[in-house]
Design an enzyme around this catalytic site. Structure first.
Site, short mmCIF file in Angstrom:
data_model
loop_
_atom_site.label_atom_id
_atom_site.label_comp_id
_atom_site.label_asym_id
_atom_site.label_seq_id
_atom_site.Cartn_x
_atom_site.Cartn_y
_atom_site.Cartn_z
CB CYS A 1 70.95 -0.26 -90.05
SG CYS A 1 70.53 -1.94 -90.52
CG ASN B 1 67.92 -2.77 -93.93
OD1 ASN B 1 68.94 -2.15 -94.17
ND2 ASN B 1 67.46 -2.96 -92.71
CG HIS C 1 68.41 2.55 -92.29
ND1 HIS C 1 69.17 1.90 -93.24
CD2 HIS C 1 67.90 1.57 -91.49
CE1 HIS C 1 69.13 0.60 -93.01
NE2 HIS C 1 68.36 0.37 -91.95
N1 ACO Z 1 56.21 -14.01 -95.07
C1 ACO Z 1 54.98 -14.40 -94.64
N2 ACO Z 1 54.65 -14.39 -93.33
C2 ACO Z 1 55.58 -13.98 -92.45
C3 ACO Z 1 56.88 -13.59 -92.85
C4 ACO Z 1 57.18 -13.64 -94.22
N3 ACO Z 1 58.37 -13.28 -94.72
N4 ACO Z 1 57.59 -13.27 -91.75
C5 ACO Z 1 56.78 -13.43 -90.70
N5 ACO Z 1 55.57 -13.88 -91.12
C6 ACO Z 1 54.38 -14.18 -90.30
C7 ACO Z 1 54.73 -14.47 -88.87
O1 ACO Z 1 55.09 -15.82 -88.70
C8 ACO Z 1 53.43 -14.14 -88.17
O2 ACO Z 1 52.55 -15.23 -88.34
P1 ACO Z 1 51.57 -15.67 -87.13
O3 ACO Z 1 50.68 -14.48 -86.88
O4 ACO Z 1 50.87 -16.84 -87.71
O5 ACO Z 1 52.47 -15.98 -85.99
C9 ACO Z 1 52.87 -12.98 -88.97
O6 ACO Z 1 53.56 -13.02 -90.24
C10 ACO Z 1 53.10 -11.62 -88.32
O7 ACO Z 1 54.44 -11.52 -87.90
P2 ACO Z 1 55.00 -10.23 -87.18
O8 ACO Z 1 56.46 -10.46 -86.89
O9 ACO Z 1 54.11 -9.89 -86.06
O10 ACO Z 1 54.82 -9.17 -88.34
P3 ACO Z 1 55.04 -7.62 -88.27
O11 ACO Z 1 53.84 -6.93 -88.69
O12 ACO Z 1 55.71 -7.20 -86.99
O13 ACO Z 1 56.09 -7.41 -89.44
C11 ACO Z 1 58.46 -7.05 -89.77
C12 ACO Z 1 57.37 -8.03 -89.38
C13 ACO Z 1 58.23 -6.62 -91.21
C14 ACO Z 1 59.79 -7.77 -89.68
C15 ACO Z 1 58.40 -5.83 -88.85
O14 ACO Z 1 58.35 -6.23 -87.50
C16 ACO Z 1 59.55 -4.93 -89.06
O15 ACO Z 1 59.71 -4.33 -90.09
N6 ACO Z 1 60.41 -4.74 -88.04
C17 ACO Z 1 61.57 -3.94 -88.16
C18 ACO Z 1 62.65 -4.82 -88.63
C19 ACO Z 1 63.72 -4.11 -89.39
O16 ACO Z 1 63.49 -3.19 -90.12
N7 ACO Z 1 64.93 -4.62 -89.23
C20 ACO Z 1 66.01 -4.20 -89.99
C21 ACO Z 1 67.19 -3.87 -89.18
S1 ACO Z 1 66.91 -2.56 -88.07
C22 ACO Z 1 66.66 -1.26 -88.96
O17 ACO Z 1 67.20 -1.20 -90.02
C23 ACO Z 1 65.82 -0.20 -88.45
#
Ligand code: ACO
Length: 325
Positions: free
Chosen positions: A114, A282, A252
């Site tokens: 990214c 993304n 980004h």
């Molecule tokens: N739909 C519904 N529920 C979901 C989904 C989905 N797509 N994905 C995960 N869940 C559930 C999980 O299973 C979890 O359930 P549980 O509590 O019963 O175990 C719950 O949602 C919470 O999951 P978390 O992973 O804790 O959610 P979080 O608030 O951290 O959000 C996310 C997840 C959006 C991926 C976040 O961590 C994030 O944005 N991280 C950065 C990732 C990113 O941007 N990566 C891209 C590449 S790097 C970059 O570009 C910077």
């Protein structure tokens, strides 16, 4: 003072659009969950036979058109991608051929996930500043949908496909004045100890397969907020500037909450932040040039504006670039 001035930009998004509701029909997710956690509403997905080089070429042609140039006017292509057409040759050489450049100049790919566009821009800027080339084509292009595990709801809802390109041209500028347009500084970082937080579980030297994206979302989120916050401050300090001096933050586009945190760190109001993640998702290395072109084409970014670009990605890699449009 020799600078690399940005003289044109162009972008391309595939026709196919996948909404959050479309995703909810194939995996256990919902529009509400995706939008609330990431800000994403939809993403573009490449056609079956549409390659990274196809998208890159379309974006490049538009950027060349805006600059009033042709392929043969370019000295080098720097193409940032994580999703090359093939393991080799570099996707950049296919673009060189598509643009009718023959054996003019050189072309290679840059892999920083990214952060790829910032890495490519920094590389091209240094080639221009050193006097080795006069004009560069810098592209970020991704067919990220190829790397997704469509049964993994924690990753497949986040990404999309597309391409963006800019043309850089050497220019002599009076430093410290408003005429001093172009890339003012670039700042690159990486920390390989975190490569296991965001990666693809395949590759030619390991599984001999392409593999799929795997991610520890919470850790990536935490590092992204910290590192992007640090690098924008580094970019401002090295130019004796403050957040209030910036007209546009072009970040980004991974997650609206990460973008908001960086803007807050800079003290920038939301109306000075370019956001495309809602409709693009993304798009990895393509996300910054796609956002940049959107804001140039709709007239927000104007000549003389100070623009701060920043990114973080797998590796971890991260970086920033400050430019006067
Ligand atoms: N739909 C519904 N529920 C979901 C989904 C989905 N797509 N994905 C995960 N869940 C559930 C999980 O299973 C979890 O359930 P549980 O509590 O019963 O175990 C719950 O949602 C919470 O999951 P978390 O992973 O804790 O959610 P979080 O608030 O951290 O959000 C996310 C997840 C959006 C991926 C976040 O961590 C994030 O944005 N991280 C950065 C990732 C990113 O941007 N990566 C891209 C590449 S790097 C970059 O570009 C910077």
């Amino acid at each position: 003072m020799r600078r690399a001035k940005i003289i044109g930009c162009g972008s391309y998004l595939p026709e196919g659009v996948m909404t959050n509701d479309d995703l909810a029909r194939i995996i256990d997710t919902s529009n509400e969950w995706i939008e609330q956690r990431t800000g994403i509403k939809a993403r573009h997905i490449a056609g079956k036979k549409e390659t990274t080089s196809d998208m890159a070429t379309r974006a490049a042609r538009r950027a060349l058109e805006k600059a009033g140039l042709e392929g043969k006017d370019i000295d080098a292509i720097f193409l940032a991608t994580t999703t090359p057409d093939q393991t080799f040759p570099a996707t950049a050489v296919t673009v060189q051929d598509n643009l009718g450049m023959g054996d003019k100049g050189f072309a290679f790919d840059i892999q920083a996930v990214c952060s790829g566009f910032i890495y490519a821009l920094a590389t091209a800027d240094n080639f221009v500043k050193s006097g080795q080339i006069n004009r560069a084509l810098v592209i970020g292009a991704e067919r990220f949908s190829s790397l997704l595990d469509w049964t993994d709801r924690t990753t497949c809802v986040l990404f999309g496909d597309g391409a963006g390109a800019v043309i850089l041209e050497a220019d002599d500028a009076a430093k410290g004045t408003k005429k001093d347009r172009g890339i003012l500084s670039t700042h690159l970082h990486s920390e390989g100890a975190h490569r296991g937080q965001l990666y693809v579980d395949g590759g030619p030297a390991t599984t001999q397969t392409t593999g799929h994206v795997r991610m520890n979302g919470r850790e990536v989120f935490r590092h992204a907020v910290t590192r992007m916050g640090e690098v924008v401050v580094e970019a401002l300090k090295s130019n004796d500037l403050e957040g209030k001096d910036i007209q546009w933050l072009v970040p980004h586009q991974a997650n609206k909450r990460i973008i908001d945190a960086t803007a807050q760190k800079l003290g920038l109001p939301p109306e000075r932040v370019v956001i495309t993640v809602e409709q693009h998702g993304n798009t990895s290395a393509a996300s910054i040039p796609l956002a940049l072109c959107t804001a140039v084409e709709d007239g927000r970014i104007r000549s003389g504006d100070l623009i701060l670009m920043e990114a973080m990605g797998g590796g971890f890699t991260w970086g920033a670039a400050l430019a006067r449009w």
